[in-house]
Design a protein around this motif. Structure first.
Motif, PDB file in Angstrom:
ATOM      1  N   LEU A  59       0.747  -1.033  -0.045  1.00  0.00           N
ATOM      2  CA  LEU A  59      -0.020   0.198  -0.039  1.00  0.00           C
ATOM      3  C   LEU A  59       0.745   1.227   0.112  1.00  0.00           C
ATOM      4  N   PHE A  60       2.009   1.312   0.456  1.00  0.00           N
ATOM      5  CA  PHE A  60       2.815   2.337   0.502  1.00  0.00           C
ATOM      6  C   PHE A  60       4.107   2.555  -0.178  1.00  0.00           C
ATOM      7  N   SER A  61       3.954   1.606  -1.504  1.00  0.00           N
ATOM      8  CA  SER A  61       5.056   1.685  -2.358  1.00  0.00           C
ATOM      9  C   SER A  61       4.960   2.355  -3.658  1.00  0.00           C
ATOM     10  N   GLY A  62       3.581   3.085  -3.710  1.00  0.00           N
ATOM     11  CA  GLY A  62       3.517   4.039  -4.750  1.00  0.00           C
ATOM     12  C   GLY A  62       3.054   3.054  -6.106  1.00  0.00           C
ATOM     13  N   SER A  63       3.569   3.665  -7.105  1.00  0.00           N
ATOM     14  CA  SER A  63       3.270   2.609  -8.289  1.00  0.00           C
ATOM     15  C   SER A  63       4.025   1.240  -8.455  1.00  0.00           C
ATOM     16  N   LYS A  64       5.220   1.276  -7.693  1.00  0.00           N
ATOM     17  CA  LYS A  64       5.834  -0.123  -7.616  1.00  0.00           C
ATOM     18  C   LYS A  64       5.160  -1.167  -6.389  1.00  0.00           C
ATOM     19  N   SER A  65       4.055  -1.302  -6.679  1.00  0.00           N
ATOM     20  CA  SER A  65       3.327  -2.125  -5.517  1.00  0.00           C
ATOM     21  C   SER A  65       3.498  -3.471  -5.468  1.00  0.00           C
TER      22      SER A  65
END
Length: 339
Positions: free
Chosen positions: A137-143
């Motif tokens: 959830l807190f990885s941005g677009s690199k989820s």
């Protein structure tokens, strides 16, 4: 001597069988329509014009996709809210205590407090690596990968960043600089954060609305919390190497950042709340349109239950009459007749 069957006999037998087949076919069709509520021969019901029905079904599929996106988004933001709530509960309690305890607590009590805060920091880092539906959830677009490492890795970077600093202000300043270093400068964003803040994380939840949360483990809204926790954790790691005065000053430095973090965490949670409200509104609109389209589709292809029941009863009566006639002519029983 074999019996003789006239052409009339053969014709009558054929007509009876034909009537039997037709009634059984009609019975099956009406039974299916009564069970499903939908006409079995839709092209015939619509006089061959399927364009309106195709438009309705296409629109419903699109809306159902929006609803699925909205549901996933709601789950995502609800989980993120839960993570931030746990972080804020620690920050709201710990920040003021770190500011007040240096003036009243003993050296050993302060070191015990630092050790406890270190455990809280580990829990925070673990929480920031929370995933939902296979996405972090807190990885941005690199989820597809966790955004940050564990506390051991964090301390390695902190020790390197702080090396050479001897005062509390110097130590806190080095930690601040490491967290705030621009990408490419070898700071937090380059060495510890493994997500991606540059990609697009938007997804549609209605024909005219998309949602997008840019909050990541590297967001400024979270860095005040991470800075404060990192400073007090460094104090715990350094242990006896820190003088009592330096330890007390680090408490104050960490407390000041955590008190400030209360406001930034509240702001982050407010932004998420706005996204959640937008999702709820979109879900309600989508559901209303799906209901309207479903009613329109039913009006086009639905089988009226009263008419279907009446036709079914009529067909059953005709089958009974045909059976009675066939039984008298052929001396059949009902089991043989229906087989």
């Amino acid at each position: 001597m074999s019996s003789f069957h006239s052409i009339g006999d053969l014709s009558r037998s054929y007509q009876l069988r034909l009537g039997q087949h037709g009634l059984k076919t009609r019975l099956d069709r009406l039974t299916e329509e009564l069970m499903t509520g939908v006409k079995t021969d839709i092209p015939r019901a619509l006089a061959g014009d399927l364009s309106g029905l195709a438009h309705i079904e296409s629109r419903m599929k699109i809306l159902q996709t929006f609803q699925q996106n909205a549901s996933e988004g709601q789950n995502r933001f609800t989980t993120m809210q839960s993570v931030l709530e746990r972080m804020q509960s620690v920050v709201d309690e710990l920040g003021p205590r770190l500011l007040s305890e240096p003036s009243i607590a003993s050296d050993q009590d302060l070191r015990n407090r630092a050790d406890n805060a270190r455990q809280d920091f580990q829990s925070m880092l673990t929480a920031l690596n929370t995933s939902s539906g296979g996405q972090y959830l807190f990885s941005g677009s690199k989820s597809d990968s966790a955004p940050i490492g564990d506390l051991t890795a964090m301390l390695t970077y902190l020790n390197a960043a702080v090396a050479g600093a001897t005062t509390a202000a110097g130590i806190a300043g080095r930690i601040d600089a490491w967290f705030d270093a621009a990408p490419g400068s070898g700071g937090f964003a380059d060495t510890f954060y493994q997500g991606d803040d540059s990609g697009d994380t938007r997804f549609l939840i209605s024909p005219d609305r998309h949602i997008n949360s840019k909050l990541t483990a590297n967001s400024s809204e979270l860095r005040d919390t991470l800075k404060g926790m990192a400073i007090i954790t460094y104090a715990s790691e350094a242990g006896a190497a820190l003088s009592t005065d330096t330890l007390r000053e680090l408490f104050s430095e960490a407390g000041a950042r955590l008190v400030k973090a209360t406001a930034t965490l509240t702001s982050a949670r407010s932004d998420l709340g706005q996204q959640q409200a937008a999702i709820t509104q979109a879900q309600a609109r989508n559901a209303a349109e799906i209901t309207a389209l479903s009613l329109a589709r039913t009006n086009m292809v639905g089988a009226d239950p009263y008419e279907t029941t009446t036709a079914l009863e009529e067909t059953e009566a005709r089958i009974q009459s045909l059976y009675a006639l066939t039984a008298r002519l052929s001396k059949l029983n009902l089991t043989d007749y229906l087989s």
